[in-house]
Design a protein around this motif. Sequence first.
Motif, PDB file in Angstrom:
ATOM      1  N   PRO A   6       0.803  -1.214   0.000  1.00  0.00           N
ATOM      2  CA  PRO A   6       0.000   0.000   0.000  1.00  0.00           C
ATOM      3  C   PRO A   6       0.835   1.262   0.000  1.00  0.00           C
ATOM      4  O   PRO A   6       0.402   2.273  -0.530  1.00  0.00           O
ATOM      5  CB  PRO A   6      -0.818  -0.118   1.281  1.00  0.00           C
ATOM      6  N   ALA A   7       2.012   1.211   0.595  1.00  0.00           N
ATOM      7  CA  ALA A   7       2.830   2.421   0.663  1.00  0.00           C
ATOM      8  C   ALA A   7       3.239   2.907  -0.714  1.00  0.00           C
ATOM      9  O   ALA A   7       3.541   4.075  -0.910  1.00  0.00           O
ATOM     10  CB  ALA A   7       4.072   2.166   1.508  1.00  0.00           C
ATOM     11  N   THR A   8       3.268   2.012  -1.718  1.00  0.00           N
ATOM     12  CA  THR A   8       3.682   2.400  -3.064  1.00  0.00           C
ATOM     13  C   THR A   8       2.507   2.788  -3.938  1.00  0.00           C
ATOM     14  O   THR A   8       2.690   3.167  -5.085  1.00  0.00           O
ATOM     15  CB  THR A   8       4.436   1.246  -3.734  1.00  0.00           C
ATOM     16  N   LEU A   9       1.263   2.610  -3.388  1.00  0.00           N
ATOM     17  CA  LEU A   9       0.093   2.973  -4.168  1.00  0.00           C
ATOM     18  C   LEU A   9      -0.027   4.490  -4.241  1.00  0.00           C
ATOM     19  O   LEU A   9       0.456   5.212  -3.366  1.00  0.00           O
ATOM     20  CB  LEU A   9      -1.160   2.380  -3.522  1.00  0.00           C
ATOM     21  N   PRO A  10      -0.674   5.004  -5.279  1.00  0.00           N
ATOM     22  CA  PRO A  10      -0.798   6.458  -5.419  1.00  0.00           C
ATOM     23  C   PRO A  10      -1.493   7.067  -4.211  1.00  0.00           C
ATOM     24  O   PRO A  10      -2.438   6.505  -3.670  1.00  0.00           O
ATOM     25  CB  PRO A  10      -1.644   6.615  -6.689  1.00  0.00           C
ATOM     26  N   ALA A  11      -1.007   8.232  -3.777  1.00  0.00           N
ATOM     27  CA  ALA A  11      -1.621   8.919  -2.642  1.00  0.00           C
ATOM     28  C   ALA A  11      -3.032   9.340  -3.004  1.00  0.00           C
ATOM     29  O   ALA A  11      -3.297   9.791  -4.115  1.00  0.00           O
ATOM     30  CB  ALA A  11      -0.784  10.128  -2.242  1.00  0.00           C
ATOM     31  N   GLY A  12      -3.899   9.226  -2.013  1.00  0.00           N
ATOM     32  CA  GLY A  12      -5.275   9.642  -2.242  1.00  0.00           C
ATOM     33  C   GLY A  12      -5.989   8.777  -3.245  1.00  0.00           C
ATOM     34  O   GLY A  12      -6.872   9.264  -3.948  1.00  0.00           O
ATOM     35  N   GLY A  13      -5.646   7.481  -3.305  1.00  0.00           N
ATOM     36  CA  GLY A  13      -6.272   6.583  -4.259  1.00  0.00           C
ATOM     37  C   GLY A  13      -7.666   6.150  -3.831  1.00  0.00           C
ATOM     38  O   GLY A  13      -8.108   6.390  -2.710  1.00  0.00           O
ATOM     39  N   TYR A  49     -12.945   3.312  -0.012  1.00  0.00           N
ATOM     40  CA  TYR A  49     -12.162   4.251   0.787  1.00  0.00           C
ATOM     41  C   TYR A  49     -11.365   5.139  -0.158  1.00  0.00           C
ATOM     42  O   TYR A  49     -10.689   4.644  -1.081  1.00  0.00           O
ATOM     43  CB  TYR A  49     -11.215   3.493   1.714  1.00  0.00           C
ATOM     44  N   VAL A  50     -11.451   6.442   0.052  1.00  0.00           N
ATOM     45  CA  VAL A  50     -10.693   7.411  -0.742  1.00  0.00           C
ATOM     46  C   VAL A  50      -9.692   8.079   0.186  1.00  0.00           C
ATOM     47  O   VAL A  50     -10.067   8.703   1.180  1.00  0.00           O
ATOM     48  CB  VAL A  50     -11.615   8.466  -1.384  1.00  0.00           C
ATOM     49  N   GLY A  51      -8.419   7.909  -0.101  1.00  0.00           N
ATOM     50  CA  GLY A  51      -7.402   8.500   0.751  1.00  0.00           C
ATOM     51  C   GLY A  51      -6.147   7.659   0.758  1.00  0.00           C
ATOM     52  O   GLY A  51      -5.917   6.835  -0.135  1.00  0.00           O
ATOM     53  N   ILE A  52      -5.336   7.883   1.773  1.00  0.00           N
ATOM     54  CA  ILE A  52      -4.063   7.178   1.894  1.00  0.00           C
ATOM     55  C   ILE A  52      -4.221   6.027   2.881  1.00  0.00           C
ATOM     56  O   ILE A  52      -4.696   6.216   4.005  1.00  0.00           O
ATOM     57  CB  ILE A  52      -2.956   8.141   2.373  1.00  0.00           C
ATOM     58  N   PRO A  54      -2.986   3.117   5.548  1.00  0.00           N
ATOM     59  CA  PRO A  54      -1.902   3.051   6.534  1.00  0.00           C
ATOM     60  C   PRO A  54      -0.661   2.433   5.905  1.00  0.00           C
ATOM     61  O   PRO A  54      -0.739   1.395   5.236  1.00  0.00           O
ATOM     62  CB  PRO A  54      -2.478   2.163   7.635  1.00  0.00           C
ATOM     63  N   SER A  55       0.461   3.046   6.116  1.00  0.00           N
ATOM     64  CA  SER A  55       1.687   2.586   5.467  1.00  0.00           C
ATOM     65  C   SER A  55       2.112   1.199   5.937  1.00  0.00           C
ATOM     66  O   SER A  55       2.774   0.466   5.199  1.00  0.00           O
ATOM     67  CB  SER A  55       2.820   3.585   5.730  1.00  0.00           C
ATOM     68  N   ALA A  56       1.725   0.829   7.162  1.00  0.00           N
ATOM     69  CA  ALA A  56       2.147  -0.470   7.699  1.00  0.00           C
ATOM     70  C   ALA A  56       1.217  -1.607   7.292  1.00  0.00           C
ATOM     71  O   ALA A  56       1.503  -2.773   7.562  1.00  0.00           O
ATOM     72  CB  ALA A  56       2.230  -0.399   9.223  1.00  0.00           C
ATOM     73  N   MET A  57       0.092  -1.295   6.658  1.00  0.00           N
ATOM     74  CA  MET A  57      -0.880  -2.338   6.320  1.00  0.00           C
ATOM     75  C   MET A  57      -0.560  -2.940   4.964  1.00  0.00           C
ATOM     76  O   MET A  57      -0.416  -2.222   3.968  1.00  0.00           O
ATOM     77  CB  MET A  57      -2.302  -1.766   6.312  1.00  0.00           C
ATOM     78  N   THR A  58      -0.418  -4.248   4.930  1.00  0.00           N
ATOM     79  CA  THR A  58      -0.174  -4.973   3.688  1.00  0.00           C
ATOM     80  C   THR A  58      -1.209  -6.085   3.564  1.00  0.00           C
ATOM     81  O   THR A  58      -1.974  -6.364   4.497  1.00  0.00           O
ATOM     82  CB  THR A  58       1.234  -5.590   3.682  1.00  0.00           C
ATOM     83  N   LEU A  59      -1.195  -6.737   2.428  1.00  0.00           N
ATOM     84  CA  LEU A  59      -2.114  -7.863   2.257  1.00  0.00           C
ATOM     85  C   LEU A  59      -1.768  -9.026   3.183  1.00  0.00           C
ATOM     86  O   LEU A  59      -2.603  -9.876   3.464  1.00  0.00           O
ATOM     87  CB  LEU A  59      -2.104  -8.340   0.799  1.00  0.00           C
ATOM     88  N   GLY A  69     -15.476   1.835   7.956  1.00  0.00           N
ATOM     89  CA  GLY A  69     -16.111   2.537   6.846  1.00  0.00           C
ATOM     90  C   GLY A  69     -15.495   3.894   6.589  1.00  0.00           C
ATOM     91  O   GLY A  69     -15.670   4.462   5.507  1.00  0.00           O
ATOM     92  N   GLN A  70     -14.741   4.396   7.595  1.00  0.00           N
ATOM     93  CA  GLN A  70     -14.114   5.710   7.450  1.00  0.00           C
ATOM     94  C   GLN A  70     -12.673   5.724   7.941  1.00  0.00           C
ATOM     95  O   GLN A  70     -11.815   6.356   7.329  1.00  0.00           O
ATOM     96  CB  GLN A  70     -14.918   6.764   8.236  1.00  0.00           C
ATOM     97  N   VAL A  71     -12.424   5.019   9.043  1.00  0.00           N
ATOM     98  CA  VAL A  71     -11.122   5.109   9.695  1.00  0.00           C
ATOM     99  C   VAL A  71     -10.540   3.714   9.873  1.00  0.00           C
ATOM    100  O   VAL A  71     -11.264   2.761  10.206  1.00  0.00           O
ATOM    101  CB  VAL A  71     -11.252   5.805  11.071  1.00  0.00           C
ATOM    102  N   PHE A  72      -9.211   3.603   9.662  1.00  0.00           N
ATOM    103  CA  PHE A  72      -8.485   2.373   9.944  1.00  0.00           C
ATOM    104  C   PHE A  72      -7.918   2.438  11.357  1.00  0.00           C
ATOM    105  O   PHE A  72      -7.448   3.491  11.803  1.00  0.00           O
ATOM    106  CB  PHE A  72      -7.324   2.185   8.952  1.00  0.00           C
ATOM    107  N   SER A  73      -7.941   1.322  12.054  1.00  0.00           N
ATOM    108  CA  SER A  73      -7.307   1.253  13.370  1.00  0.00           C
ATOM    109  C   SER A  73      -6.545  -0.054  13.463  1.00  0.00           C
ATOM    110  O   SER A  73      -7.059  -1.119  13.096  1.00  0.00           O
ATOM    111  CB  SER A  73      -8.347   1.345  14.493  1.00  0.00           C
TER     112      SER A  73
END
Length: 361
Positions: A6-13, A49-52, A54-59, A69-73
């Motif tokens: 996810p960190a390499t995906l376009p910002a605000g995707g 989800y529209v946005g960036i 979390p950089s630490a989240m991967t598949l 639905g709005q926020v990752f935790s």
Amino acid sequence: MNTVAPATLPAGGNYIIVSQVESNRVVYFTDNPEYRPPMNGRWYWVGTYVGILPSAMTLRNCWAWRFNGQVFSGTAEEPVPALETSSLDGEKASLLRALSEKIESVRAPFMPSCLFGELARREKLKEARDYLARAKGRVPEEEKFELLEAVAVARGCAMWQAARLIVIKAEETERVVKESERFREKMNQAIAAAGNQATLLELRERLLEASFPGLSTRFESDADRMEPVNHQGVLGEVHRRHEMSRLKAQLRETINRKRRLNHSDYIGNDELVRHKALLARSLLENGGKPREREDYSILESYAVARGLPLAKAAVLLASAVGANWERLTSTERIKDTILARIDAITTLGDIDDIEEMIAVI
């Protein structure tokens, strides 16, 4: 499937997020707009989800994240139980299942076989205890012992014997439940407290080989503990009336069972048999020859069906009718004799004698 971190995906995707319904845990995400999950799943929820991200989240670790639905935790990884702990828990669960099966196998023979069986047993036990108490004159007399009488008739025994049988069975059932429950509680606590495989192995051997057979042996019924019975003692009037009713019902069932050989399920069969018998008698009294102006067609049909001459068919029919009549008259004589004996009973010895008479009918 998009396997790019996810960190390499376009910002605000724009992302599609698949999460578990009950816990909101993320199970998959992608930026592929063509992705369509199966539509028959009920355990997951699909959102956008529209946005960036979390950089630490991967598949690989998205299961450790929740999305509402709005926020990752992020969530801490659930600790993996040590191999020893996991193995012990599994062994304990297995032993508890075995314990339940063993206890159920002991109790199963004492369980009611029909719906509302417990209620019927309670009523039978109440009637049995009341009957035994009234027979000794300790409580006022009462007329109704319907369930107790049904047991006595079905088993072909005296009312007092049926009452004692019910009481003994109830006491035995109570003893089985109490002893098996004590054993279950003790084993249940021992299994829960076991801290190593050696202890569990010892409990397993005790459960399967040592303790349980001994427990089963102690459940055997002791039928010889009944009080001696005075068979020459005079019966009370209530006791006598109930025994008379039971013996008459037992006699009726026995006589009917013997006479059932004469009975046919065909409508009108009795009238036809009587008519055939009259024709057969008429033929035989006339030297085996048909009388004039007598319709022997039904007797002729009987003879043709059996491939017999008319005279022999008449003899065969007369013999069968005679056997049926003999069965009726003999059972009637027996019935009259035994009914008279039943009306005259005064002791348990009289009851035993009558039951023997009924048994040999």
